[in-house]
Structure formats: C-alpha cells, structure tokens
Design a protein around this motif. Structure first.
Motif, PDB file in Angstrom:
ATOM      1  N   CYS A  79       0.826  -1.212   0.000  1.00  0.00           N
ATOM      2  CA  CYS A  79       0.000   0.000   0.000  1.00  0.00           C
ATOM      3  C   CYS A  79       0.860   1.261   0.000  1.00  0.00           C
ATOM      4  CB  CYS A  79      -0.918   0.019   1.226  1.00  0.00           C
ATOM      5  SG  CYS A  79      -2.124  -1.322   1.248  1.00  0.00           S
ATOM      6  N   SER A 107       0.482   6.413  -4.988  1.00  0.00           N
ATOM      7  CA  SER A 107      -0.934   6.019  -5.021  1.00  0.00           C
ATOM      8  C   SER A 107      -1.348   5.601  -6.428  1.00  0.00           C
ATOM      9  CB  SER A 107      -1.818   7.175  -4.536  1.00  0.00           C
ATOM     10  OG  SER A 107      -1.568   7.469  -3.182  1.00  0.00           O
ATOM     11  N   THR A 110       0.668   2.104  -7.249  1.00  0.00           N
ATOM     12  CA  THR A 110       0.275   0.920  -6.488  1.00  0.00           C
ATOM     13  C   THR A 110      -1.089   0.368  -6.896  1.00  0.00           C
ATOM     14  OG1 THR A 110      -0.513   2.387  -4.699  1.00  0.00           O
ATOM     15  CG2 THR A 110       1.685   1.407  -4.451  1.00  0.00           C
ATOM     16  N   ILE A 114      -0.404  -3.517  -6.571  1.00  0.00           N
ATOM     17  CA  ILE A 114      -1.013  -4.212  -5.427  1.00  0.00           C
ATOM     18  C   ILE A 114      -1.479  -5.631  -5.771  1.00  0.00           C
ATOM     19  CG2 ILE A 114      -3.101  -4.262  -3.973  1.00  0.00           C
ATOM     20  CD1 ILE A 114      -2.673  -1.263  -3.489  1.00  0.00           C
ATOM     21  N   THR A 147      -9.865   4.751  -4.163  1.00  0.00           N
ATOM     22  CA  THR A 147      -8.708   5.603  -3.851  1.00  0.00           C
ATOM     23  C   THR A 147      -8.532   6.731  -4.864  1.00  0.00           C
ATOM     24  OG1 THR A 147      -7.192   4.085  -5.014  1.00  0.00           O
ATOM     25  CG2 THR A 147      -7.475   3.760  -2.644  1.00  0.00           C
ATOM     26  N   LEU A 245      -6.250   1.118   3.743  1.00  0.00           N
ATOM     27  CA  LEU A 245      -6.314   0.405   2.477  1.00  0.00           C
ATOM     28  C   LEU A 245      -5.932  -1.057   2.678  1.00  0.00           C
ATOM     29  CD1 LEU A 245      -6.718   0.300  -0.564  1.00  0.00           C
ATOM     30  CD2 LEU A 245      -4.380   1.172  -0.850  1.00  0.00           C
ATOM     31  N   GLY A 246      -4.916  -1.303   3.499  1.00  0.00           N
ATOM     32  CA  GLY A 246      -4.509  -2.676   3.779  1.00  0.00           C
ATOM     33  C   GLY A 246      -5.640  -3.490   4.394  1.00  0.00           C
TER      34      GLY A 246
END
Length: 284
Positions: A79, A107, A110, A114, A147, A245-246
């Motif tokens: 993240c 941001s 990722t 991710i 996001t 977010l995680g």
C-alpha cells in the motif's frame, strides 16, 4: 472476515472519504514536482515501491509469521503512504511538497502493483493459495474506485471551488481520523479471541518493519546527499503506510479477517514512532 455491511459498504466508503479529503489538498502542480525534486522523488519511490515490499518479505520469513499474517504484512507493504504520511510530514516540519508528490505518484502506481504483489504473497505463503488470489482487473478497478477516483473528485472541488475545499478540508480530516479508528477497532473486535496471540505473532514483525523502513528511508536519503527535511520526509513516506487500504483489501477483496491484523497493529505502532519523528523534526 465474513461478508457484512462493514466489509462491503462501510470499509470502502470510509476509505473513499479519507482519499477525498486528501484530494482536497492536491493540485496538478503537485505532480509536476518530480521535475523539481528528481533525485528525492526517485529515491522515495524506490523505497516505497521496491525496498519496502522486499523488507516486509524478509521480515515475514525471519519472524516465521503464520501464513495469513505473513500475507497481511505483505498487503500492508504493497500500500502507498496515504494522507496520514502527509499530515505527519507537516507536523514534523518536513518537506510537505515532496511528501504530497511521493504520495500522489505512489498512489497511482500501487493501483497496478497491489494485485500482483498480493497474489505472489498468497501463492508463496499459503498452501493452495491460488484459491484466494485476487482477480487482477477487478482489483485494479476496485482500488481505483476507492482511492484514485475520490482523490480526483477532491482535486476537482479544490480547482473549481477552492473556498468550498478549504471549508471541507478540516472536517474531512477529522472524519478520516474517526473512520480510521473505527476500522482498526472493528478489526480487533472481530478477532478479539485471538488478539493477544496476534500481537505476539505480528507485533514484533510489524515494529521491525516500521523501524527498518524508517531507518532505511532516512539512511539512503542521507547517503544521497539530501537535506534534513527531505531525509525526514522520505523516512516518513517509507515507514507510514495506508493501513486503512490494507485492511480494506484483506477484509473486502480477500474476505480474510486474520490478514487485516498486521495492518491494524502496524497502524497503532506507526503512530507511536510518528510522535517521536514529529518531536525530532520540531527540535531540529
């Protein structure tokens, strides 16, 4: 974590609110600063996108974390920093412009990295983990929706109605804090019967990851000849992760409450070390 209103609605909504609040303080100029700070931005992104996951992987192996907690630690490492790192940088009197630039670029990047990093972690750490793998396109769309899109909407509000953005920024910052606390508490309550064991299992690894990435960010920045404010900022961006977010990825996309625990524990630890960083920055 079983599918519920919390995981299907509240978690994504809370994260979207947090990211919208971050967008209220961002402009297009923030994305142009890579031309002003090329060395600092490049080093910060290398720390965030490459070294952080590598350090998390070796710590998960070194501490022999149970498989689901190991994956949870890797989810966290995948993240970006999020709005929290910008706030801490500001309070520590670091380079806020650099912090916002790093958060903006990490941001964006990722969103793509991710699902690949999380899927690698699931397959590596969990026998038969292929059954839990994230669907790549669906994950990219989901992360974009909760996001990047809220950030863009916040930026549009700032551009079209700066007075409104200024009026909304503080309330949304407070809402973000409240939402974050609720999310962490919910993750702990869900696993309350196993909480002590999870702290024993994941606490030392989470602390080690936090201290290692803070130290690595600062040390490499010093070797690169950056000034104190930039060193402090890169350390913060390397060691302060978007725990919300995680937790959302683990609870909503993978639907596994155990994998939320490293993000929740790390979030508590990082606020303790952040307080020390703020003190250090103000003393300098």
């Amino acid at each position: 974590m079983e599918s519920s209103v919390l995981t299907e609605l509240f978690l994504p909504l809370a994260l979207a609110v947090i990211m919208f609040g971050m967008g209220l303080s961002l402009t297009l100029e923030d994305f142009k600063r890579i031309l002003i700070y090329p060395k600092a931005v490049t080093l910060g992104l290398v720390n965030q996108l490459i070294l952080l996951p590598l350090v998390a992987f070796f710590i998960a192996k070194l501490f022999q974390l149970p498989p689901e907690l190991a994956v949870g630690l890797m989810i966290l490492a995948a993240c970006p920093g999020g709005a929290t790192s910008n706030l801490i940088t500001h309070l520590a009197k670091g380079d806020s412009a650099l912090s916002i630039t790093l958060t903006s670029f990490s941001s964006l990047i990722t969103v793509i990295t991710i699902p690949f990093l999380v899927n690698f972690s699931i397959v590596y750490f969990i026998p038969g983990g292929e059954e839990q793998k994230l669907e790549i396109l669906g994950t990219v769309i989901a992360v974009l929706a909760i996001t990047i899109i809220p950030v863009v909407i916040g930026m549009l509000v700032l551009r079209k109605a700066p007075g409104l953005a200024q009026l909304l920024e503080n309330p949304f910052r407070k809402f973000s804090t409240i939402f974050f606390v609720i999310i962490v508490v919910a993750a702990f309550v869900k696993e309350k019967d196993n909480l002590v064991q999870f702290f024993i299992d994941a606490g030392p690894a989470s602390l080690a990851l936090n201290l290692a990435t803070l130290g690595l960010g600062y040390g490499l920045s010093k070797l690169a000849g950056l000034d104190f404010k930039q060193r402090l900022t890169i350390a913060i961006e390397s060691g302060i992760q978007n725990g919300t977010l995680g937790i959302t990825i683990a609870a909503t996309l993978i639907v596994n409450s155990v994998m939320t625990i490293p993000s929740a524990i790390y979030s508590l630890i990082m606020f303790g070390t952040a307080a020390l960083i703020i003190l250090l920055g103000n003393r300098r």
